[in-house]
Design an enzyme around this catalytic site. Structure first.
Site, mmCIF file in Angstrom:
data_model
loop_
_atom_site.group_PDB
_atom_site.id
_atom_site.type_symbol
_atom_site.label_atom_id
_atom_site.label_comp_id
_atom_site.label_asym_id
_atom_site.label_seq_id
_atom_site.Cartn_x
_atom_site.Cartn_y
_atom_site.Cartn_z
ATOM 1 N N SER A 252 -8.343 -0.789 9.347
ATOM 2 C CA SER A 252 -8.854 -1.908 8.548
ATOM 3 C C SER A 252 -10.314 -2.178 8.867
ATOM 4 C CB SER A 252 -8.027 -3.157 8.890
ATOM 5 O OG SER A 252 -8.649 -4.315 8.396
ATOM 6 N N LYS B 257 -5.028 -2.947 15.369
ATOM 7 C CA LYS B 257 -5.700 -1.909 14.559
ATOM 8 C C LYS B 257 -6.643 -1.096 15.449
ATOM 9 C CE LYS B 257 -3.845 -2.595 10.532
ATOM 10 N NZ LYS B 257 -2.809 -1.639 10.096
ATOM 11 N N ASN C 59 -1.648 -15.403 2.160
ATOM 12 C CA ASN C 59 -2.865 -15.586 2.961
ATOM 13 C C ASN C 59 -4.065 -15.025 2.234
ATOM 14 O OD1 ASN C 59 -1.672 -16.620 5.433
ATOM 15 N ND2 ASN C 59 -0.728 -14.604 5.626
ATOM 16 N N ASN C 60 -3.839 -13.978 1.464
ATOM 17 C CA ASN C 60 -4.949 -13.246 0.855
ATOM 18 C C ASN C 60 -5.340 -13.845 -0.487
ATOM 19 O OD1 ASN C 60 -3.313 -10.628 2.368
ATOM 20 N ND2 ASN C 60 -5.413 -11.096 2.901
ATOM 21 N N ARG D 90 -12.366 -21.265 6.517
ATOM 22 C CA ARG D 90 -11.145 -20.876 7.233
ATOM 23 C C ARG D 90 -11.568 -20.275 8.576
ATOM 24 N NH1 ARG D 90 -7.113 -16.474 4.507
ATOM 25 N NH2 ARG D 90 -8.930 -15.117 4.820
ATOM 26 N N PRO D 91 -11.016 -20.803 9.687
ATOM 27 C CA PRO D 91 -11.425 -20.267 10.991
ATOM 28 C C PRO D 91 -11.200 -18.760 11.053
ATOM 29 C CG PRO D 91 -9.984 -22.176 11.267
ATOM 30 C CD PRO D 91 -9.981 -21.853 9.802
ATOM 31 N N GLY D 92 -12.160 -18.053 11.622
ATOM 32 C CA GLY D 92 -11.996 -16.607 11.815
ATOM 33 C C GLY D 92 -12.578 -15.761 10.695
ATOM 34 N N ASP D 93 -12.911 -16.386 9.547
ATOM 35 C CA ASP D 93 -13.475 -15.590 8.445
ATOM 36 C C ASP D 93 -14.893 -15.129 8.772
ATOM 37 O OD1 ASP D 93 -11.367 -15.483 6.699
ATOM 38 O OD2 ASP D 93 -12.005 -17.211 5.500
ATOM 39 N N PHE E 127 2.136 3.130 7.872
ATOM 40 C CA PHE E 127 1.808 1.784 7.380
ATOM 41 C C PHE E 127 2.665 0.709 8.037
ATOM 42 C CE2 PHE E 127 0.824 4.342 3.514
ATOM 43 C CZ PHE E 127 -0.511 4.012 3.390
ATOM 44 N N ILE F 55 0.844 -1.205 0.000
ATOM 45 C CA ILE F 55 0.000 0.000 0.000
ATOM 46 C C ILE F 55 0.878 1.253 0.000
ATOM 47 C CG2 ILE F 55 -1.877 1.239 1.156
ATOM 48 C CD1 ILE F 55 -2.884 -1.365 2.289
ATOM 49 N N TYR G 269 -3.598 -9.170 15.589
ATOM 50 C CA TYR G 269 -3.466 -8.206 14.488
ATOM 51 C C TYR G 269 -4.643 -7.224 14.497
ATOM 52 C CZ TYR G 269 -4.407 -6.384 9.846
ATOM 53 O OH TYR G 269 -4.740 -5.546 8.810
HETATM 54 C C1 UD1 Z 1 -7.834 -10.510 5.737
HETATM 55 C C2 UD1 Z 1 -7.834 -10.367 7.225
HETATM 56 C C3 UD1 Z 1 -8.017 -8.925 7.579
HETATM 57 C C4 UD1 Z 1 -6.944 -8.087 6.940
HETATM 58 C C5 UD1 Z 1 -6.926 -8.309 5.439
HETATM 59 C C6 UD1 Z 1 -5.706 -7.640 4.855
HETATM 60 C C7 UD1 Z 1 -8.695 -12.478 8.132
HETATM 61 C C8 UD1 Z 1 -9.818 -13.130 8.857
HETATM 62 N N1 UD1 Z 1 -8.872 -11.189 7.825
HETATM 63 O O1 UD1 Z 1 -9.132 -10.127 5.274
HETATM 64 O O2 UD1 Z 1 -7.972 -8.774 8.976
HETATM 65 O O3 UD1 Z 1 -7.151 -6.738 7.221
HETATM 66 O O4 UD1 Z 1 -6.832 -9.696 5.153
HETATM 67 O O5 UD1 Z 1 -5.696 -7.756 3.478
HETATM 68 O O6 UD1 Z 1 -7.697 -13.081 7.857
HETATM 69 N N2 UD1 Z 1 -10.095 -16.926 0.526
HETATM 70 C C9 UD1 Z 1 -10.177 -18.157 -0.077
HETATM 71 N N3 UD1 Z 1 -9.011 -18.804 -0.407
HETATM 72 C C10 UD1 Z 1 -7.782 -18.266 -0.130
HETATM 73 C C11 UD1 Z 1 -7.722 -17.017 0.489
HETATM 74 C C12 UD1 Z 1 -8.897 -16.375 0.807
HETATM 75 O O7 UD1 Z 1 -11.259 -18.685 -0.338
HETATM 76 O O8 UD1 Z 1 -6.771 -18.916 -0.429
HETATM 77 C C13 UD1 Z 1 -11.347 -16.206 0.840
HETATM 78 C C14 UD1 Z 1 -11.537 -15.924 2.318
HETATM 79 O O9 UD1 Z 1 -12.217 -16.972 2.932
HETATM 80 C C15 UD1 Z 1 -12.348 -14.630 2.266
HETATM 81 C C16 UD1 Z 1 -11.897 -13.946 0.979
HETATM 82 O O10 UD1 Z 1 -11.291 -14.967 0.188
HETATM 83 O O11 UD1 Z 1 -13.700 -14.934 2.147
HETATM 84 C C17 UD1 Z 1 -10.914 -12.836 1.198
HETATM 85 O O12 UD1 Z 1 -9.851 -13.330 1.980
HETATM 86 P P1 UD1 Z 1 -8.535 -12.451 2.258
HETATM 87 O O13 UD1 Z 1 -7.988 -11.925 0.992
HETATM 88 O O14 UD1 Z 1 -7.625 -13.267 3.125
HETATM 89 O O15 UD1 Z 1 -9.081 -11.193 3.059
HETATM 90 P P2 UD1 Z 1 -9.961 -11.134 4.403
HETATM 91 O O16 UD1 Z 1 -10.001 -12.427 5.097
HETATM 92 O O17 UD1 Z 1 -11.250 -10.477 4.054
#
Ligand code: UD1
Length: 340
Positions: free
Chosen positions: A125, A154, A198-199, A295-298, A82, A14, A150
């Site tokens: 966030s 915030k 992760n994203n 995914r736990p926490g989503d 940031f 960012i 995390y």
């Molecule tokens: C995540 C964080 C959030 C953080 C943000 C930063 C969690 C719970 N939240 O948001 O605190 O501010 O990243 O960018 O981790 N998904 C899949 N497969 C994948 C990856 C993601 O299906 O391999 C899905 C997730 O279940 C979710 C969506 O895609 O529904 C977006 O996921 P992600 O990009 O990780 O963002 P957040 O979880 O919304």
């Protein structure tokens, strides 16, 4: 006279995009980064886009003396903070590392800003809303107890800023980002996740390029139209431009209140499956994916009401998801070419 903005974490995803937009809007930018979570790719990309070298300071804001020295050497009109760790899962495993790094660094920035009368913009966030009772969320929607260290950092940093503004006569803005995705249209800067992403979008592009075998879609049994989670995916360049509006509002003394909060999102919910399908269609790619457990926490669904940012900042997201997903793919391909 040109105003100077310090961007802590300016070599990151960012921060680098914000640096470009600020510079193009006529601000002098000082980039500061300890390079703990990135290499020089984005810094070099920023300089290439702008056609000149920008001041770069290798500094860890947890080092109070170093932060103080930096604020003494430049006349800084606003600081955008940031510099922080951002992996949710890692924060659960190593809370002390997250609390020390993310809180200490911001406390030092606040102390310098107090002494020097600097405006402060904090990168918050949508995670502060947790699983909202109502969507879309406005800035007055309640914050929910954080589900990770995390997320807690915030919330705590928002509170630090609010309290410092109230006590010391400072000015501050917290921007609550929804899901920033994509890359600069030049494909010279973008997201550089370390290890397994992760994203969602970096995982999609890495799967498309062949670095990952298969994308797991985490859950298709959510109470949403197609069963996958809903998010507000915001183009990184759109998001970066919001910072120019917010910084200008602070520097020009146009704030309604000395501490303000804005949602930075599109107002458009998009499901995981919709995003995957758009990526395939726009880029002409068949993605290897499967439905996996949740995914736990989503959270199920969160998206922004961005009205306040439009009214007060004069800012609005303009790029389509398609454009943004094309930029994300262009960036991944450029990384692959650079690695050859
Ligand atoms: C995540 C964080 C959030 C953080 C943000 C930063 C969690 C719970 N939240 O948001 O605190 O501010 O990243 O960018 O981790 N998904 C899949 N497969 C994948 C990856 C993601 O299906 O391999 C899905 C997730 O279940 C979710 C969506 O895609 O529904 C977006 O996921 P992600 O990009 O990780 O963002 P957040 O979880 O919304």
């Amino acid at each position: 006279m040109k105003k100077t903005v310090l961007v802590s974490g300016g070599a990151g995803f960012i921060g680098s995009h914000v640096t470009v937009e600020l510079s193009q809007a006529g601000y002098d930018v000082v980039i500061a980064d300890n390079m703990s979570n990135c290499d020089e790719t984005n810094y070099k990309g920023v300089c290439a886009i702008l056609g000149r070298q920008l001041p770069f300071e290798k500094i860890d804001f947890c080092d109070a003396a170093a932060a103080n020295d930096l604020f003494n050497r430049y006349k800084i009109d606003a600081v955008i903070h940031f510099a922080a760790f951002k992996a949710v899962g890692e924060s659960v495993e190593q809370p002390l590392m997250y609390y020390k790094n993310n809180l200490d660094s911001f406390l030092n920035v606040l102390e310098c800003a107090r002494v020097h009368g600097t405006n402060v913009l904090f990168s918050s966030s949508a995670t502060v809303y947790g699983e909202p009772d109502e969507t879309p969320v406005t800035e007055t929607s309640p914050r929910k107890p954080a589900t990770s260290p995390y997320g807690n950092t915030k919330q705590m940093c928002e509170d630090f800023l609010r309290d410092c503004v109230a006590a010391y006569g400072m000015h501050g803005i917290a921007l609550r980002y929804f899901n920033p995705i994509g890359a600069h249209p030049s494909a010279l800067i973008g997201e550089l996740p370390r290890g397994i992403p992760n994203n969602l979008v970096p995982f999609i592009t890495q799967t498309a390029i062949g670095k990952r075998e298969c994308l797991n879609i985490f859950g298709d049994d959510y109470p949403t139209p197609d069963g996958t989670c809903l998010r507000d995916y915001i183009d990184i360049t759109d998001l970066a431009k919001a910072h120019v509006c917010a910084v200008t509002r602070m520097i020009e003394g146009k704030m309604d209140e000395p501490y303000e909060i804005f949602n930075i999102g599109t107002g458009r919910p998009v499901s995981v499956l919709e995003l995957v399908n758009s990526f395939e269609r726009v880029n002409g790619i068949k993605l290897n994916y499967r439905i996996a457990p949740r995914r736990p926490g989503d959270v199920t669904a969160v998206w922004a009401d961005p009205t306040l940012a439009q009214q007060k900042l004069g800012w609005k997201a303009v790029r389509s998801v398609d454009e943004t997903l094309a930029s994300a793919w262009a960036w991944e391909k450029r990384l692959a070419e650079a690695a050859e």
